[in-house]
Write an enzyme that holds these catalytic residues in place. Structure first.
Site, PDB file in Angstrom:
ATOM      1  N   ASP A  77      34.992 -23.824  18.585  1.00 42.87           N
ATOM      2  CA  ASP A  77      34.264 -23.646  19.842  1.00 42.87           C
ATOM      3  C   ASP A  77      33.805 -22.233  20.118  1.00 42.87           C
ATOM      4  O   ASP A  77      33.580 -21.866  21.270  1.00 42.87           O
ATOM      5  CB  ASP A  77      35.085 -24.152  21.030  1.00 42.87           C
ATOM      6  CG  ASP A  77      34.916 -25.644  21.192  1.00 42.87           C
ATOM      7  OD1 ASP A  77      33.873 -26.145  20.775  1.00 42.87           O
ATOM      8  OD2 ASP A  77      35.830 -26.292  21.716  1.00 42.87           O
ATOM      9  N   ALA A  78      33.687 -21.430  19.080  1.00 42.94           N
ATOM     10  CA  ALA A  78      33.053 -20.131  19.307  1.00 42.94           C
ATOM     11  C   ALA A  78      31.547 -20.328  19.172  1.00 42.94           C
ATOM     12  O   ALA A  78      31.087 -21.341  18.648  1.00 42.94           O
ATOM     13  CB  ALA A  78      33.552 -19.124  18.298  1.00 42.94           C
TER      14      ALA A  78
END
Lengths: 352, 612
Positions: free
Chosen positions: B229-230
């Site tokens: 989720d970066a």
């Protein structure tokens, strides 16, 4: 010489904090249990399992919420289900109230026991058995075809003085009391054992029942007294001794964990069982048991009931030896576990 | 007065008015429908709700306050009362909403009356059994969820999360922000209205208070910098102002009155003032003691100079006159913060005191660790800023603003995110806004048509070229425009380190919390882990050396804490007056414990022994 064997390598080093590792190893899977235990979808819960049961064991409760007893039989009775069932019937307690209506007549001060043929038949109880059970009743026993009428002996018989007075005052209430006693009279079976079921075990048939009366059950000649097990640890301690209780604790905790598909190394569980039983009696873990008997005042004060421990320590002028971990952290010393206990054995001596 | 309870009559409907029994009726069901008809013809207030409970045979008439109600179109014999003729009259501005309510075409139901209704979601599914029709199917969402595009394509937890995050987005929170002095506020530099909107978004006219920007998003990995989720962000886009916000913080101080007629004074403190902070700190203050707008303040600079009367009454000096010594009590910027003074306001506080508010502004450029989110519960933090030349690009030289990891999609089932990507791309190419209203938005086919017309692949995929090597990436990459919001969790407001710092007065242990430059708690369970590991020296370091270690003098005779007599330069035990005193290393908390035990009337003694 030390040999580097497998056994050597598995030895726990000196000053390893086994207690903390044990607590963490049981505590970690325990947190998962909290979420899952309470409900087992669709299945009515018979015996508390999971966390409630674990707490029960560790708290060394006198009686589990649902006591269960497994009674193994001598080999001649254990081969067929039919034989085992007969024994099961003999063991399970049947009360007078189960097979008869017991009514008290407060006018005539009598108790009527009306035998119920149907109930009796289903339980294999005959009227004769009821009669026999009631033989020891203190007072007159009148019997007709299906009824027993009991006339309680007036208590005043023993005391001759003011006979009338007491008879009037006492009996109405006493009859009520006696009625309950009559209801609770056991017609057949062992007191404290109920709902016996035959279960097919690995090799033989055995009886599983509610309750935990080991001594009572072993009086039955068909029962193998060496192979009775109950989940009541205190009862095992009372009858079989502390070693058996230790093993029972290990078994019960293992069962609880395995039921949830959580696997904890037995040695952790054994450590708990040892800690609870080493002193010769089953002690709980917590304020009233183990933790309450820690040696250090500071250690106890840091756990629970701080003021009580401090006041007592001052009243008896106790000395804190700083042996435990908590105590040393409070004071600000190196804790005596692991690397903290390592000392140089050889002392430096001056050159001569 | 004794109230008599009316009894329930069997076989008769019990009538309740606002929960109290008022009477009986032989046929509650027909009474309910007659009452409702009266409400629709305005003989009863439209705020009255009627609820018939068949099971208990009870009729409830509700007129009290506090009932949540929502509007429905009335349906009669399977036909909507909102006929085409009426719709025409509405279009001609002959009728408005209130007319429709008066005419009994629209009515409001509360939670109770809803139980008696059978509501159709669309007009096509009406049957004679239906009693009402939903005004619009997307009405089943509230205001917040109604703004999300394509919620019907997302899993419900993601919708919930998207709603929660939309409230944290930075944009234009109020159009009068320039005149406001909010304690903390953010204003986005270049807010945009989303390319994919909903009917509720339009009715609320939210484009006037937009809170996000349309970003070109490529759904692919980038050297592992967008794992878990970066989000990889194009640094050049940020340099051009993408997701840039200004943070406004308001500081305020008041000239307080004290008993005895004394008062604070806002002024430039003079060096005589107790606690004077040095000329440097006051360099931005004007003659009136208040900062000048647009001055660049930093660290602990003073914003408003203030002096207070002394805390205790001064002793009368030798000359008999009471010399007033003032105390410094200026308002200064919080440590670690910086910015420019945006504006100053001088007013009166609620108790009539002079009140000064200073608004400080600072620019927050997106940086690694800042949080971004789309409107589908797809949130992430910036993992890497990449210059445009190193980003992948398409054959048309389109460089994405964001690179989102495709692993974010399947397990979360946010198909709406993909649909918005496609819709956003179609909208950008076609030069129009797209509709993502729940159950009624533009369709995938429409988007595909537009993409096709513009010479793009209709599935939204494109061939990208690696910006680092220039080589073609051997995969088709899904790329399109998504509305991304910047959420108010900015690293610059959160990051915190401590290697040394302040300690608490009472315990001599490190302070807690970022605002106090505090340490992170090494708690009981952490301690247990070190014990379990046998790392005694590390425990000692954490709990003593790096915390509240002190050296205390201990009397070897009586075991109490001794002191150093500076006048005679010797150590002495205040209890037994002995001089056999040894310095001992203990935790200050233990010394405190000894003191508290003493307050319990227990005398603790320390028995000293040589280290074995």
């Amino acid at each position: 010489m030390m040999k580097s064997t497998k056994q050597q390598s598995l030895k726990i080093p000196a000053y390893e904090a086994v207690g903390v590792v044990c607590a963490q190893s049981i505590g970690e899977p325990g947190t998962q249990m909290t979420m899952r235990t309470f409900h087992y979808a669709g299945v009515a819960e018979h015996v508390p399992t999971g966390l409630p049961r674990l707490i029960e064991i560790v708290d060394a409760k006198k009686e589990p919420k649902k006591a269960i007893i497994d009674i193994h039989l001598k080999s001649s009775y254990a081969r067929s289900r039919g034989d085992a069932e007969k024994v099961a019937k003999e063991l399970a307690s049947v009360f007078v109230s189960d097979v008869a209506d017991v009514e008290d007549d407060l006018e005539s001060l009598t108790i009527k026991v009306l035998f119920n043929e149907k109930d009796g038949k289903s339980q294999g109880i005959t009227f004769a058995m009821v009669k026999k059970a009631l033989e020891s009743f203190p007072g007159d026993v009148k019997i007709d075809e299906t009824n027993v009428i009991l006339k309680p002996a007036s208590e005043t018989k023993t005391k001759d003085a003011d006979k009338d007075k007491k008879e009037k005052k006492l009996t109405a209430r006493a009859v009520r009391k006696l009625t309950q006693k009559v209801r609770d009279t056991i017609v057949r079976g062992v007191r404290g054992i109920h709902k016996a079921v035959v279960i097919k075990g690995a090799e033989d048939y055995f009886v599983r029942a509610g309750g935990f009366n080991i001594v009572g059950a072993s009086e039955n000649l068909a029962v193998d007294p060496k192979r009775i097990y109950t989940n009541n640890i205190k009862e095992i301690e009372r009858v079989y001794g502390i070693e058996a209780a230790r093993n029972a604790i290990v078994r019960e905790i293992t069962d609880v964990m395995n039921m949830q598909k959580l696997y904890v190394d037995v040695r952790h569980i054994m450590l708990i069982a040892d800690a609870m039983t080493y002193a010769g009696s089953v002690k709980s873990i917590g304020r009233h048991g183990l933790s309450g008997e820690k040696i250090g005042v500071l250690g106890r004060a840091a756990f629970e009931e701080t003021i009580k421990h401090l006041i007592n320590a001052s009243a008896f002028s106790e000395e804190e030896k700083l042996i435990g971990v908590t105590e040393n952290i409070i004071v600000g010393q190196t804790v005596p576990v692991g690397t903290g206990k390592i000392r140089l054995v050889m002392k430096h001596t001056k050159k001569r | 007065m004794v109230k008599r309870r009316r009894r329930k009559a069997p076989d008769k409907t019990t009538i309740f008015l606002n929960g109290r029994i008022v009477g009986n009726h032989p046929d509650g069901k027909s009474l309910a429908s007659r009452l409702r008809e009266r409400r629709r013809t305005n003989e009863l207030s439209n705020q009255v709700n009627i609820y018939y409970n068949q099971k208990l045979n009870e009729l409830h008439i509700l007129t009290d306050k506090g009932r949540v109600r929502r509007p429905y179109i009335v349906v009669e014999n399977g036909k909507s009362r909102l006929t085409p003729e009426i719709l025409v009259r509405i279009k001609n501005n002959e009728l408005n909403w209130n007319h429709l309510v008066k005419m009994g075409i629209i009515e409001y139901l509360d939670a109770q009356e809803e139980e008696n209704s059978f509501v159709a979601i669309s007009e096509s599914e009406l049957t004679p059994d239906h009693t009402h029709l939903e005004v619009d199917p997307s009405n089943i969402f509230g205001v917040v969820a109604g703004v999300l595009p394509y919620p019907e394509h997302n899993s419900s937890p993601r919708i919930t999360m998207a709603c929660a995050m939309a409230k944290q987005s930075l944009g234009i929170y109020a159009t009068n922000f320039g005149a406001r002095y909010d304690t903390r506020a953010y204003i986005m530099y270049y807010p945009q209205q989303p390319l994919v909107q909903t009917s509720i978004y339009r009715s609320l006219n939210l484009k006037e208070k937009a809170a996000g920007q349309n970003c070109v998003v490529a759904l692919t990995s980038y050297h592992g910098y967008n794992m878990a989720d970066a989000i990889v962000v194009n640094r050049s886009s940020i340099d051009r102002g993408l997701h840039r916000v200004a943070m406004f913080k308001t500081y305020e101080t008041e000239e307080r009155m004290y008993p005895g007629g004394q008062k604070d004074k806002i002024e430039l403190p003079t060096p005589e003032v107790v606690g004077y902070r040095g000329e440097e700190s006051y360099r931005y203050l004007a003659e009136d003691g208040i900062v000048m707008p647009e001055s660049e303040v930093n660290g602990k600079d003073v914003l408003v100079g203030k002096t207070s009367p002394p805390r205790f009454l001064e002793e009368i000096s030798v000359f008999g006159a009471v010399e007033e010594k003032k105390r410094e009590s200026s308002l200064s910027l919080k440590s670690g913060e910086k910015g420019k003074v945006d504006s100053v306001m001088i007013t009166e506080g609620p108790s009539g005191n002079r009140l000064v508010k200073v608004r400080v502004r600072s620019v927050k450029v997106p940086e690694i660790g800042d949080k971004l989110a789309s409107r589908h519960g797809q949130k992430g933090v910036i993992g890497l800023l990449v210059p445009q030349e190193d980003m992948p690009f398409t054959k048309n030289a389109v460089v994405p603003d964001l690179v989102v990891n495709p692993h974010a999609i399947p397990s979360r089932m946010t198909a709406g995110h993909l649909l918005e990507t496609l819709g956003g791309k179609a909208g950008a190419l076609g030069g129009m806004l797209m509709d993502g209203t729940a159950f009624a938005g533009s369709t995938e086919e429409q988007f595909q048509e537009i993409l096709k017309q513009n010479g793009f692949q209709e599935n939204g995929e494109e061939i990208l070229y690696d910006g680092l090597t220039g080589k073609q990436i051997k995969a088709k990459i899904f790329i399109g425009n998504v509305y991304y919001q910047r959420l108010h969790h900015l690293v610059s407001n959160k990051m915190h380190v401590r290697s040394r710092g302040p300690v608490q007065l009472l315990t001599h242990q490190p302070t807690e919390g970022r605002a106090r430059e505090g340490g992170l708690r090494f708690g009981e369970m952490e301690r247990d882990c070190l014990i379990g590991y046998g790392a005694s020296m590390l425990i000692r370091e954490r709990l003593l050396e790096e915390s509240d270690k002190t050296v205390q003098l201990v009397c070897t005779d009586c075991g109490s804490i001794a002191t150093h007599d500076y006048a005679r330069n010797r150590d002495i035990c205040p209890i037994c007056q002995g001089e056999n005193v040894e310095p001992v290393e203990i935790s200050y908390a233990f010394k405190l414990l000894l003191d508290e035990i003493k307050s319990l009337y227990i005398f603790p003694r320390i028995i000293l022994k040589d280290k074995g």
